[in-house]
Motif scaffolding. Structure first.
Motif, mmCIF file in Angstrom:
data_model
loop_
_atom_site.group_PDB
_atom_site.id
_atom_site.type_symbol
_atom_site.label_atom_id
_atom_site.label_comp_id
_atom_site.label_asym_id
_atom_site.label_seq_id
_atom_site.Cartn_x
_atom_site.Cartn_y
_atom_site.Cartn_z
ATOM 1 N N LYS A 26 4.841 65.657 3.805
ATOM 2 C CA LYS A 26 3.384 65.637 3.719
ATOM 3 C C LYS A 26 2.888 64.977 2.435
ATOM 4 C CE LYS A 26 2.285 69.246 6.980
ATOM 5 N NZ LYS A 26 2.258 70.702 7.084
ATOM 6 N N SER A 27 3.641 65.141 1.344
ATOM 7 C CA SER A 27 3.273 64.443 0.111
ATOM 8 C C SER A 27 3.343 62.940 0.339
ATOM 9 C CB SER A 27 4.202 64.835 -1.037
ATOM 10 O OG SER A 27 4.090 66.202 -1.326
ATOM 11 N N SER A 28 4.383 62.522 1.041
ATOM 12 C CA SER A 28 4.538 61.100 1.331
ATOM 13 C C SER A 28 3.354 60.590 2.143
ATOM 14 C CB SER A 28 5.826 60.866 2.122
ATOM 15 O OG SER A 28 6.929 61.358 1.412
ATOM 16 N N GLU A 29 2.955 61.366 3.143
ATOM 17 C CA GLU A 29 1.792 60.982 3.944
ATOM 18 C C GLU A 29 0.551 60.895 3.062
ATOM 19 O OE1 GLU A 29 3.272 63.210 8.090
ATOM 20 O OE2 GLU A 29 1.455 63.907 7.072
ATOM 21 N N GLY A 30 0.437 61.853 2.138
ATOM 22 C CA GLY A 30 -0.713 61.879 1.239
ATOM 23 C C GLY A 30 -0.785 60.629 0.378
ATOM 24 N N VAL A 31 0.348 60.233 -0.176
ATOM 25 C CA VAL A 31 0.389 59.044 -1.025
ATOM 26 C C VAL A 31 0.043 57.803 -0.219
ATOM 27 C CG1 VAL A 31 1.906 57.532 -2.332
ATOM 28 C CG2 VAL A 31 2.066 59.990 -2.622
ATOM 29 N N ALA A 32 0.622 57.702 0.964
ATOM 30 C CA ALA A 32 0.339 56.540 1.811
ATOM 31 C C ALA A 32 -1.157 56.471 2.129
ATOM 32 C CB ALA A 32 1.168 56.607 3.092
ATOM 33 N N PHE A 33 -1.751 57.624 2.369
ATOM 34 C CA PHE A 33 -3.181 57.691 2.652
ATOM 35 C C PHE A 33 -4.004 57.204 1.450
ATOM 36 C CE2 PHE A 33 -7.155 60.083 2.304
ATOM 37 C CZ PHE A 33 -7.774 59.745 3.495
ATOM 38 N N VAL A 34 -3.654 57.690 0.267
ATOM 39 C CA VAL A 34 -4.392 57.299 -0.943
ATOM 40 C C VAL A 34 -4.269 55.791 -1.170
ATOM 41 C CG1 VAL A 34 -4.471 57.507 -3.467
ATOM 42 C CG2 VAL A 34 -4.216 59.557 -2.058
ATOM 43 N N ILE A 35 -3.058 55.263 -1.028
ATOM 44 C CA ILE A 35 -2.873 53.831 -1.270
ATOM 45 C C ILE A 35 -3.671 53.002 -0.255
ATOM 46 C CG2 ILE A 35 -1.215 51.914 -1.370
ATOM 47 C CD1 ILE A 35 0.851 53.874 -2.421
ATOM 48 N N TYR B 265 -3.013 65.326 -2.334
ATOM 49 C CA TYR B 265 -3.368 63.947 -2.649
ATOM 50 C C TYR B 265 -4.808 63.612 -2.264
ATOM 51 C CZ TYR B 265 1.164 62.653 -4.367
ATOM 52 O OH TYR B 265 2.285 62.565 -5.132
ATOM 53 N N ARG C 236 -6.331 53.873 1.326
ATOM 54 C CA ARG C 236 -7.738 54.007 0.993
ATOM 55 C C ARG C 236 -8.115 53.090 -0.186
ATOM 56 N NH1 ARG C 236 -11.883 58.034 1.139
ATOM 57 N NH2 ARG C 236 -10.971 58.649 3.115
ATOM 58 N N TYR C 237 -7.262 53.081 -1.210
ATOM 59 C CA TYR C 237 -7.512 52.230 -2.378
ATOM 60 C C TYR C 237 -7.512 50.753 -1.981
ATOM 61 C CZ TYR C 237 -7.068 55.942 -5.899
ATOM 62 O OH TYR C 237 -7.255 57.045 -6.680
ATOM 63 N N ILE D 29 5.749 50.871 -0.080
ATOM 64 C CA ILE D 29 4.505 50.199 0.304
ATOM 65 C C ILE D 29 4.258 48.968 -0.566
ATOM 66 C CG2 ILE D 29 1.983 50.429 0.516
ATOM 67 C CD1 ILE D 29 2.380 53.341 1.238
ATOM 68 N N GLY E 6 1.172 69.135 0.977
ATOM 69 C CA GLY E 6 1.431 67.887 0.277
ATOM 70 C C GLY E 6 0.339 66.852 0.466
ATOM 71 N N ASP E 7 -0.153 66.721 1.695
ATOM 72 C CA ASP E 7 -1.156 65.675 1.926
ATOM 73 C C ASP E 7 -2.527 66.057 1.365
ATOM 74 O OD1 ASP E 7 -1.166 67.651 3.833
ATOM 75 O OD2 ASP E 7 -1.704 66.352 5.500
ATOM 76 N N VAL F 165 7.667 56.424 -1.650
ATOM 77 C CA VAL F 165 6.741 55.852 -0.678
ATOM 78 C C VAL F 165 5.904 54.752 -1.319
ATOM 79 C CG1 VAL F 165 4.699 56.319 0.709
ATOM 80 C CG2 VAL F 165 6.581 57.931 0.696
#
Lengths: 343, 343
Positions: free
Chosen positions: A239-248, B220, A250-251, B248, B216-217, B244
């Motif tokens: 889930k942290s990985s999903e969170g980071v991917a989401f933030v990137i 973020y 979005r940015y 990316i 986790g998500d 991640v």
């Protein structure tokens, strides 16, 4: 694939229900024409309406199986187990138990699916709770990671069994002699907690292709085909990985929308950004396996659309075709004594 | 900041040693002119050479303190503790103990730094091992996460103390009434392992601004200012996130280098991509705090360059200025009885 496999689909599960499951079923049938039968389990009128909307119709390869209830996404697993005996999820699992289907796929409530699958299908000898295993993209391909679910506070023996099961699945997915890594907070032997250190010893002494400890970052660099961890750690990592991917992402969007110039650059870069999005599209990795059961059960992401759900159907077909539960059972019996499997 | 603070820098630590630490020191001095003194600890000739290369010179605000040894990045903490008593890392920690410096910063071997800091400075009452806490970027800002280090298999009471310490640091960093989240594999109350559930009860009953479980998500997405977890989980989550982000950014590069057209698009999008890179630059979040010690110790990433190391110096200055160890001590004493802190 010469045999024909039947997959039961929980047509009501997930955020989109039949609106995602039915078109996914039609597409999967189209691709696997003659080799796969699908059973849409749910409220017949809703499923039929959706089917007609997509120009499909019931036939031998695509049946509707009635189930009057729906498991709520927020429902307690114990309540769903007791109170939702005619739910689309439960009936889909029952069809596997009865031998009518070779696998079932649901995008519904994970806890309820695990509880029902465990109750109806039972686990293999030596396995107390199924482990949730998913495919995660990394440099140069992807890896399998387990457990991502409810096995928290795993003993070393459990982690070892996850490795055995993950190895079977990776092999069934086409990787010879899968490299097994044990998730740890460092690659040095002295690091980690007691269970992980002991699991490392068990893996080292086994016939599995154990490559040692892996860290979160090296896993994404593709050093292992199977990454083993307890369900708490795996869930948080995923889930942290999903969170980071989401933030990137979005940015990235924000960066290309800041002003007229950046919008223009974004327009020109559009094909590149689209190809990037396709490559990172989490939908192509949808479909987590519940390993350790006496039957194939695949969990689709709750938010899956038709494209994503179709991928989860493919996971179910693959595991049915390769008879993954039987292979896991055989491998566990090879590695462990009868006595060890009874504890 | 009216008082002048002195920060001891392990000039030999990390992958780059003086080549990163010395220019970082000069830049930090320049920005905090008159308010900060820095001590470069290491091999005088090497440090001096690097200093001259950057046009700097020794003065009251920038002293060189001799240390003959260097802790190796792969050295066992126990060995470093016994055998490297005149290492730049150890001497920098000693300077804090002796009251010569108000904080120390090192990019060296994490395990050795924790061991030395714990041995030389000692932990506060109620804290057995320091927790490693870092700042992580998220939507709308950043959050503090701890533990990321050596506290594996944490009891509920430990997790609660991490929350207290993280809360103090977040407040010192400018967040009033920081929102505390407990990392879990779901937001529902029934989820998680025993320690986490019990920690939730302790937090609920406390005066901290506890907001419940975070995943986790959602971390973020910026739902909490402080995210608490055990060191194993935190370390895996952080490193997975780094993994991640690496994948990316690699894919992004590849996408813009695929063919002539995509290269052209990349050229046009260059300013946008640069602004994105600046925004995601992990160097601006460098500098993890070792919380729970009787002194300020900051761990810089081992691969830090001058820009990143300068950020870690800033973390040290902030914690010295706000007297974070004293604030943590006071807060622990407020919340726990003398008896509780002795166990």
């Amino acid at each position: 694939m010469s045999q024909c496999f039947t997959i039961a689909l929980d047509a009501m599960g997930g955020d989109h229900g039949p609106a995602a499951v039915v078109p996914a079923a039609l597409r999967a049938l189209n691709r696997h024409s003659g080799l796969v039968h699908l059973i849409l389990v749910g409220r017949p009128e809703m499923v039929r309406e959706e089917l007609h909307r997509h120009g499909g119709q019931e036939c031998e390869a695509l049946r509707i199986h009635s189930a009057s209830q729906v498991v709520d996404m927020a429902e307690l697993p114990s309540q769903a187990l007791r109170g939702k005996k005619d739910s689309s999820m439960r009936v889909a699992v029952n069809l596997v138990k009865e031998g009518v289907a070779d696998a079932c796929v649901s995008a519904g409530n994970t806890g309820a699916l695990v509880a029902m699958a465990r109750y109806v299908l039972k686990t293999l000898p030596g396995i107390d709770r199924p482990a949730i295993c998913t495919t995660i993209p990394c440099l140069g391909g992807c890896f399998h990671m387990l457990d991502l679910g409810g096995n928290v506070d795993c003993a070393a023996e459990q982690l070892f069994r996850f490795a055995v099961m993950g190895s079977v699945l990776a092999r069934a997915s086409g990787t010879d002699s899968p490299r097994i890594g044990l998730m740890n907070l460092g690659e040095e032997e002295i690091k980690g907690n007691g269970q992980v250190k002991r699991a490392a010893q068990l893996l080292q002494a086994s016939t599995l292709n154990y490559i040692g400890y892996v860290e979160g970052d090296s896993a994404y660099k593709g050093v292992a085909d199977v990454v083993v961890c307890d369900g708490f750690v795996g869930n948080v990592a995923l889930k942290s990985s999903e969170g980071v991917a989401f933030v990137i992402s979005r940015y990235l969007q924000e960066a290309f929308h800041k002003n007229l110039l950046s919008k223009l650059a974004g327009l020109i870069a559009l094909p590149v950004l689209h190809s990037l999005r396709r490559r990172l599209d989490p939908r192509q990795y949808n479909g987590a396996s519940l390993l350790g059961l006496r039957g194939v059960v695949v969990k689709s992401h709750g938010g899956a659309d038709a494209v994503a759900f179709e991928r989860a159907i493919d996971v179910g077909i693959l595991e049915a075709e390769k008879a993954v539960p039987r292979l896991i059972d055989e491998r566990l019996r090879e590695i462990f004594s009868q006595e060890q499997l009874q504890t």
